[in-house]
Design an enzyme around this catalytic site. Structure first.
Site, PDB file in Angstrom:
ATOM      1  CG  ASP A  35      -2.029   1.054   1.134  1.00 21.69           C
ATOM      2  OD1 ASP A  35      -3.309   0.485   0.788  1.00 21.69           O
ATOM      3  OD2 ASP A  35      -2.037   2.333   1.011  1.00 21.69           O
ATOM      4  CG  HIS A  51     -12.361  -3.437 -12.906  1.00 17.26           C
ATOM      5  ND1 HIS A  51     -11.742  -2.542 -12.251  1.00 17.26           N
ATOM      6  CD2 HIS A  51     -14.008  -3.194 -12.591  1.00 17.26           C
ATOM      7  CE1 HIS A  51     -12.716  -1.523 -11.702  1.00 17.26           C
ATOM      8  NE2 HIS A  51     -13.874  -2.026 -11.800  1.00 17.26           N
ATOM      9  CG  HIS A 100      -9.373  -3.400  -8.961  1.00 11.42           C
ATOM     10  ND1 HIS A 100      -9.009  -3.703 -10.421  1.00 11.42           N
ATOM     11  CD2 HIS A 100      -8.976  -4.671  -8.272  1.00 11.42           C
ATOM     12  CE1 HIS A 100      -8.453  -4.787 -10.731  1.00 11.42           C
ATOM     13  NE2 HIS A 100      -8.675  -5.300  -9.485  1.00 11.42           N
ATOM     14  CG  HIS A 102      -8.417  -2.891  -2.338  1.00  8.93           C
ATOM     15  ND1 HIS A 102      -9.343  -2.204  -3.119  1.00  8.93           N
ATOM     16  CD2 HIS A 102      -8.506  -2.397  -1.119  1.00  8.93           C
ATOM     17  CE1 HIS A 102      -9.654  -1.331  -2.422  1.00  8.93           C
ATOM     18  NE2 HIS A 102      -9.333  -1.292  -1.419  1.00  8.93           N
ATOM     19  CG  HIS A 104      -6.793  -2.752   3.321  1.00 10.63           C
ATOM     20  ND1 HIS A 104      -6.054  -1.675   3.046  1.00 10.63           N
ATOM     21  CD2 HIS A 104      -7.801  -2.541   2.707  1.00 10.63           C
ATOM     22  CE1 HIS A 104      -6.815  -0.546   2.291  1.00 10.63           C
ATOM     23  NE2 HIS A 104      -7.842  -1.210   2.271  1.00 10.63           N
TER      24      HIS A 104
END
Ligand code: AMP
Ligand code: ZN
Length: 116
Positions: A35, A51, A100, A102, A104
């Site tokens: 990140d 996507h 999109h 994701h 973490h």
């Protein structure tokens, strides 16, 4: 970028190698990279290359591939003993900024609950 990508999507561009980053994991379906504004000593983003705007759109097969990728990163980074936090923000109430999907992956410090 292939036909499944979204032309103005930042993470599609990263997945296609059009924006320089360091891939900490890559296979044919999934890629992970640091990140840009880390909130923990280890802060990676794990994304499908294709996507999808949010988790609501992600097929179960791709979810499985994301899971596999995360397990490999956890093993490689030695996170299984001390633990980690895995976060998916979905939509505006979820705090999603980049459209999109994701995850973490956060590690290297103690994470508190509840999140903000
Ligand atoms: P979210 O709020 O869940 O949509 O998180 C989006 C994340 O993308 C934030 O943590 C940002 O710091 C991160 N981000 C934005 N631009 C980039 C970039 N070019 N490379 C890596 N991470 C980024
Ligand atoms: Zn995208």
């Amino acid at each position: 970028m292939d036909d499944s990508s979204s032309p103005d999507c930042l993470f599609c561009k990263i997945a296609a190698g059009l924006i320089p980053t360091r891939f900490v994991y890559e296979d044919d379906t999934v890629v992970a990279f640091p990140d840009i504004s880390p909130v923990s000593p280890l802060h990676y983003l794990v994304i499908p290359k294709q996507h999808f705007t949010s988790i609501i759109e992600v097929p179960v097969e791709v979810m499985g591939r994301v899971h596999q990728a995360i397990l490999q990163i956890v093993a490689k980074e030695g996170l299984s003993t001390k633990g980690f936090r895995l976060v998916n923000n979905s939509g505006s109430d979820g705090g999603q900024v980049v459209a999109h999907v994701h995850w973490h992956l956060l590690a290297g410090r103690k994470h508190t609950w509840p999140p903000g």
